[in-house]
Design a protein around this motif. Structure first.
Motif, PDB file in Angstrom:
ATOM      1  N   ARG A 168       7.228   1.536   2.767  1.00  0.00           N
ATOM      2  CA  ARG A 168       8.685   1.676   2.642  1.00  0.00           C
ATOM      3  C   ARG A 168       9.127   3.074   3.059  1.00  0.00           C
ATOM      4  NH1 ARG A 168      12.340   3.269  -1.405  1.00  0.00           N
ATOM      5  NH2 ARG A 168      14.362   2.202  -1.247  1.00  0.00           N
ATOM      6  N   HIS A 169       8.348   4.087   2.667  1.00  0.00           N
ATOM      7  CA  HIS A 169       8.682   5.468   3.035  1.00  0.00           C
ATOM      8  C   HIS A 169       8.682   5.636   4.554  1.00  0.00           C
ATOM      9  CE1 HIS A 169       8.642   9.878   2.949  1.00  0.00           C
ATOM     10  NE2 HIS A 169       7.643   9.816   3.821  1.00  0.00           N
ATOM     11  N   TYR A 170       7.662   5.115   5.224  1.00  0.00           N
ATOM     12  CA  TYR A 170       7.567   5.301   6.675  1.00  0.00           C
ATOM     13  C   TYR A 170       8.570   4.429   7.421  1.00  0.00           C
ATOM     14  CZ  TYR A 170       3.559   8.408   6.543  1.00  0.00           C
ATOM     15  OH  TYR A 170       2.758   9.503   6.351  1.00  0.00           O
ATOM     16  N   LEU A 171       8.843   3.244   6.926  1.00  0.00           N
ATOM     17  CA  LEU A 171       9.840   2.397   7.584  1.00  0.00           C
ATOM     18  C   LEU A 171      11.235   3.005   7.473  1.00  0.00           C
ATOM     19  CD1 LEU A 171       8.586  -1.124   6.450  1.00  0.00           C
ATOM     20  CD2 LEU A 171       8.716  -0.320   8.817  1.00  0.00           C
ATOM     21  N   ARG A 172      11.568   3.579   6.309  1.00  0.00           N
ATOM     22  CA  ARG A 172      12.898   4.158   6.112  1.00  0.00           C
ATOM     23  C   ARG A 172      13.074   5.444   6.901  1.00  0.00           C
ATOM     24  NH1 ARG A 172      13.900   6.257   1.753  1.00  0.00           N
ATOM     25  NH2 ARG A 172      16.158   6.030   1.672  1.00  0.00           N
ATOM     26  N   ILE A 221       0.514   0.323  -3.918  1.00  0.00           N
ATOM     27  CA  ILE A 221       0.497   1.641  -3.263  1.00  0.00           C
ATOM     28  C   ILE A 221       1.058   1.543  -1.848  1.00  0.00           C
ATOM     29  CG2 ILE A 221      -1.014   3.474  -2.409  1.00  0.00           C
ATOM     30  CD1 ILE A 221      -2.861   2.895  -4.770  1.00  0.00           C
ATOM     31  N   MET A 222       0.613   0.532  -1.105  1.00  0.00           N
ATOM     32  CA  MET A 222       1.081   0.404   0.272  1.00  0.00           C
ATOM     33  C   MET A 222       2.555   0.025   0.336  1.00  0.00           C
ATOM     34  SD  MET A 222      -1.357   1.419   2.017  1.00  0.00           S
ATOM     35  CE  MET A 222      -0.557   1.136   3.587  1.00  0.00           C
ATOM     36  N   LEU A 223       3.071  -0.615  -0.700  1.00  0.00           N
ATOM     37  CA  LEU A 223       4.501  -0.912  -0.730  1.00  0.00           C
ATOM     38  C   LEU A 223       5.317   0.375  -0.723  1.00  0.00           C
ATOM     39  CD1 LEU A 223       6.694  -3.121  -1.020  1.00  0.00           C
ATOM     40  CD2 LEU A 223       6.511  -2.830  -3.486  1.00  0.00           C
ATOM     41  N   VAL A 282       7.610  -7.540   3.528  1.00  0.00           N
ATOM     42  CA  VAL A 282       7.086  -8.859   3.157  1.00  0.00           C
ATOM     43  C   VAL A 282       5.865  -9.205   4.008  1.00  0.00           C
ATOM     44  CG1 VAL A 282       7.587 -11.337   3.176  1.00  0.00           C
ATOM     45  CG2 VAL A 282       9.263  -9.729   2.255  1.00  0.00           C
ATOM     46  N   PHE A 283       5.944  -8.942   5.322  1.00  0.00           N
ATOM     47  CA  PHE A 283       4.841  -9.303   6.211  1.00  0.00           C
ATOM     48  C   PHE A 283       3.772  -8.218   6.282  1.00  0.00           C
ATOM     49  CE2 PHE A 283       8.383 -11.874   7.886  1.00  0.00           C
ATOM     50  CZ  PHE A 283       7.794 -13.125   7.800  1.00  0.00           C
ATOM     51  N   LEU A 284       4.111  -6.973   5.945  1.00  0.00           N
ATOM     52  CA  LEU A 284       3.117  -5.904   5.972  1.00  0.00           C
ATOM     53  C   LEU A 284       2.283  -5.855   4.693  1.00  0.00           C
ATOM     54  CD1 LEU A 284       5.151  -2.965   7.563  1.00  0.00           C
ATOM     55  CD2 LEU A 284       3.192  -4.125   8.574  1.00  0.00           C
ATOM     56  N   VAL A 285       2.909  -6.168   3.555  1.00  0.00           N
ATOM     57  CA  VAL A 285       2.236  -6.028   2.263  1.00  0.00           C
ATOM     58  C   VAL A 285       2.065  -7.370   1.567  1.00  0.00           C
ATOM     59  CG1 VAL A 285       2.326  -4.908   0.015  1.00  0.00           C
ATOM     60  CG2 VAL A 285       3.177  -3.691   2.028  1.00  0.00           C
ATOM     61  N   THR A 316      -5.157  -0.636  10.294  1.00  0.00           N
ATOM     62  CA  THR A 316      -4.574  -1.226   9.088  1.00  0.00           C
ATOM     63  C   THR A 316      -5.622  -1.994   8.293  1.00  0.00           C
ATOM     64  OG1 THR A 316      -2.440  -1.429  10.217  1.00  0.00           O
ATOM     65  CG2 THR A 316      -2.756  -2.747   8.232  1.00  0.00           C
ATOM     66  N   GLU A 317      -6.492  -2.734   8.994  1.00  0.00           N
ATOM     67  CA  GLU A 317      -7.530  -3.507   8.323  1.00  0.00           C
ATOM     68  C   GLU A 317      -8.609  -2.625   7.703  1.00  0.00           C
ATOM     69  OE1 GLU A 317      -8.943  -6.076  11.350  1.00  0.00           O
ATOM     70  OE2 GLU A 317      -7.112  -7.301  11.428  1.00  0.00           O
ATOM     71  N   LEU A 318      -8.764  -1.388   8.190  1.00  0.00           N
ATOM     72  CA  LEU A 318      -9.783  -0.493   7.647  1.00  0.00           C
ATOM     73  C   LEU A 318      -9.314   0.260   6.412  1.00  0.00           C
ATOM     74  CD1 LEU A 318     -11.348   1.090  10.862  1.00  0.00           C
ATOM     75  CD2 LEU A 318     -12.450  -0.451   9.258  1.00  0.00           C
ATOM     76  N   LEU A 319      -8.015   0.313   6.178  1.00  0.00           N
ATOM     77  CA  LEU A 319      -7.506   1.074   5.039  1.00  0.00           C
ATOM     78  C   LEU A 319      -7.988   0.493   3.713  1.00  0.00           C
ATOM     79  CD1 LEU A 319      -3.808   1.814   6.072  1.00  0.00           C
ATOM     80  CD2 LEU A 319      -5.655   3.465   5.810  1.00  0.00           C
ATOM     81  N   GLU A 320      -7.880  -0.815   3.560  1.00  0.00           N
ATOM     82  CA  GLU A 320      -8.213  -1.443   2.274  1.00  0.00           C
ATOM     83  C   GLU A 320      -9.695  -1.303   1.916  1.00  0.00           C
ATOM     84  OE1 GLU A 320      -9.443  -4.425  -0.560  1.00  0.00           O
ATOM     85  OE2 GLU A 320      -9.867  -4.512   1.590  1.00  0.00           O
ATOM     86  N   PRO A 321     -10.662  -1.619   2.822  1.00  0.00           N
ATOM     87  CA  PRO A 321     -12.068  -1.435   2.437  1.00  0.00           C
ATOM     88  C   PRO A 321     -12.445   0.018   2.207  1.00  0.00           C
ATOM     89  CG  PRO A 321     -11.878  -2.101   4.737  1.00  0.00           C
ATOM     90  CD  PRO A 321     -10.541  -2.282   4.128  1.00  0.00           C
ATOM     91  N   ALA A 322     -11.799   0.958   2.925  1.00  0.00           N
ATOM     92  CA  ALA A 322     -12.102   2.374   2.700  1.00  0.00           C
ATOM     93  C   ALA A 322     -11.689   2.794   1.295  1.00  0.00           C
ATOM     94  CB  ALA A 322     -11.409   3.235   3.747  1.00  0.00           C
ATOM     95  N   LEU A 323     -10.490   2.401   0.879  1.00  0.00           N
ATOM     96  CA  LEU A 323     -10.044   2.742  -0.470  1.00  0.00           C
ATOM     97  C   LEU A 323     -10.838   1.982  -1.530  1.00  0.00           C
ATOM     98  CD1 LEU A 323      -6.165   2.924   0.008  1.00  0.00           C
ATOM     99  CD2 LEU A 323      -7.809   4.794  -0.100  1.00  0.00           C
TER     100      LEU A 323
END
Length: 390
Positions: free
Chosen positions: A70-74, A64-66, A111-114, A28-35
């Motif tokens: 949301r798609h994966y949680l639902r 974007i992550m919202l 709320v806590f993920l994004v 999860t922490e690597l997604l933001e610097p990669a993008l």
């Protein structure tokens, strides 16, 4: 690793090990610097269109992550990285005999993920600005004290200036000067309070996460983080029944899908929803590959292999052709470009064997189609840049 995973998870086969949770968190922490790296590369190429996105990268990434989370949680009961590692979120209190996530659980998780990472990132950046940033961490209290003294002197000067304005306003019967002075004093006090207490809050944030990790590892709690404890959710492994249910359900749909009613608009809406859902499902393959590629590039540019490749000498160019009498004269000093007659920069070699400045030879060949020295035909694609100008 599987042995350690089974050993630490004890008799509960559905409980993920701490190694899985840490790996999921690191991903999860690597997604933001990669993008961010991808965005910065293309922003340098197309600054007119992407520079604003790069300046507001945290907010764009959160938006974007919202949608993705949301798609994966639902559809899968877990976040994007949790589903990638084969784990999900379940309710501790069942509703209607089911422990699946409700709509409130989905939004609470978002709320806590994004939301929380976005707020913490902005607070960290603001603290770096008010505390001195890397210089304060490098030089310690001396730099911080000097900076605080500078801030205090600025505040004192601004306070004296406001007092003079207040006195002048009092003489002019201006009631807004006192309000402006109170607002300025409140800003200074808030900044000092934030600078003083934010490190303690940040420390408590990380200590809480570490405490739950240790308690989870020794089976003192079923919650792997304080945020999941607040939501009443636990992390569990996906079972064979979960995978069968996913296969029977087929491709996941986005929230835009609606029951068909025979209208063309509803049909187009469902087609868009299916395409969007399929694209979001594809991310579980595309994003990890981009992260691994980013980490590979980072390792490559820091390794000795990259330095060895850069230090490999360029093979000597072919023997230059005989200059044409009507062509450009070749300078005696071989470091001078024959076209601009200046010190050669960004060297490039034409297929005739002569070396020029890259902008000079590229423009000449694009306009004339010939070598300026030999007057032979040269294709612009045949121009070769030299990274070791001899």
């Amino acid at each position: 690793m599987e042995f350690m995973s089974d050993m630490l998870s004890g008799a509960d086969a559905g409980k993920p090990s701490l190694f899985e949770l840490v790996a999921q968190q690191k991903m999860t922490e690597l997604l933001e610097p990669a993008l961010r790296h991808i965005t910065s590369v293309y922003a340098h190429r197309y600054p007119r269109y992407l520079i604003r996105i790069l300046n507001w990268h945290e907010e764009v990434y959160a938006a974007i992550m919202l949608v993705v989370e949301r798609h994966y949680l639902r559809n899968y009961g877990g976040s994007f990285t949790e589903h990638f590692y084969g784990i999900k979120r379940v309710r501790m209190r069942q509703i209607g005999g089911s422990n699946a996530l409700t709509r409130g659980d989905v939004w609470g998780s978002l709320v806590f993920l994004v939301g929380l990472p976005l707020v913490k990132s902005r607070l960290d950046q603001y603290y770096d600005r008010v505390s001195g940033g890397d210089a304060a961490r490098l030089l310690g209290n001396v730099f911080s004290q000097q900076r605080n003294a500078g801030v205090a002197s600025q505040a004192q000067e601004s306070g004296q200036q406001l007092e003079e304005e207040e006195a002048a306003a009092a003489r002019a019967a201006d009631p807004l000067a006192k309000a402006r002075r109170k607002i300025a004093a409140l800003r200074v006090a808030t900044k000092r309070m934030f600078q003083q207490y934010y490190p303690h809050a940040n420390c408590a944030y990380h200590l809480a996460a570490a405490f739950y990790y240790v308690a989870y590892m020794f089976d003192h709690t079923g919650y792997s983080s304080p945020w999941l404890h607040l939501l009443g959710l636990q992390i569990r492994r996906l079972s064979a029944a979960d995978y069968r249910a996913m296969d029977e359900r087929g491709p996941a749909k986005s929230g835009l899908a609606a029951p068909p009613n025979g209208s063309i608009l509803r049909l187009m809406r469902n087609v868009v929803a299916r395409l969007l859902g399929g694209g979001l499902d594809l991310l579980k393959v595309a994003l990890p590959l981009s992260i691994f590629f980013y980490r590979f590039l980072e390792w490559w540019y820091r390794s000795d292999f990259h330095r060895r490749v850069q230090q490999t000498p360029v093979p000597p160019p072919p023997m230059p052709m005989r200059p044409h009498p009507d062509g450009v004269a070749v300078p005696f000093d071989q470091t001078i470009c024959p076209l601009c007659e200046k010190k050669r920069t960004n060297p490039a070699m034409a297929s005739s064997g002569y070396v020029f400045c890259y902008p000079c030879i590229h423009k000449h060949v694009s306009d004339q189609g010939t070598c300026p020295v030999t007057l032979t035909k040269v294709d612009p694609a045949a121009i070769r840049k030299l990274y070791a100008d001899a």
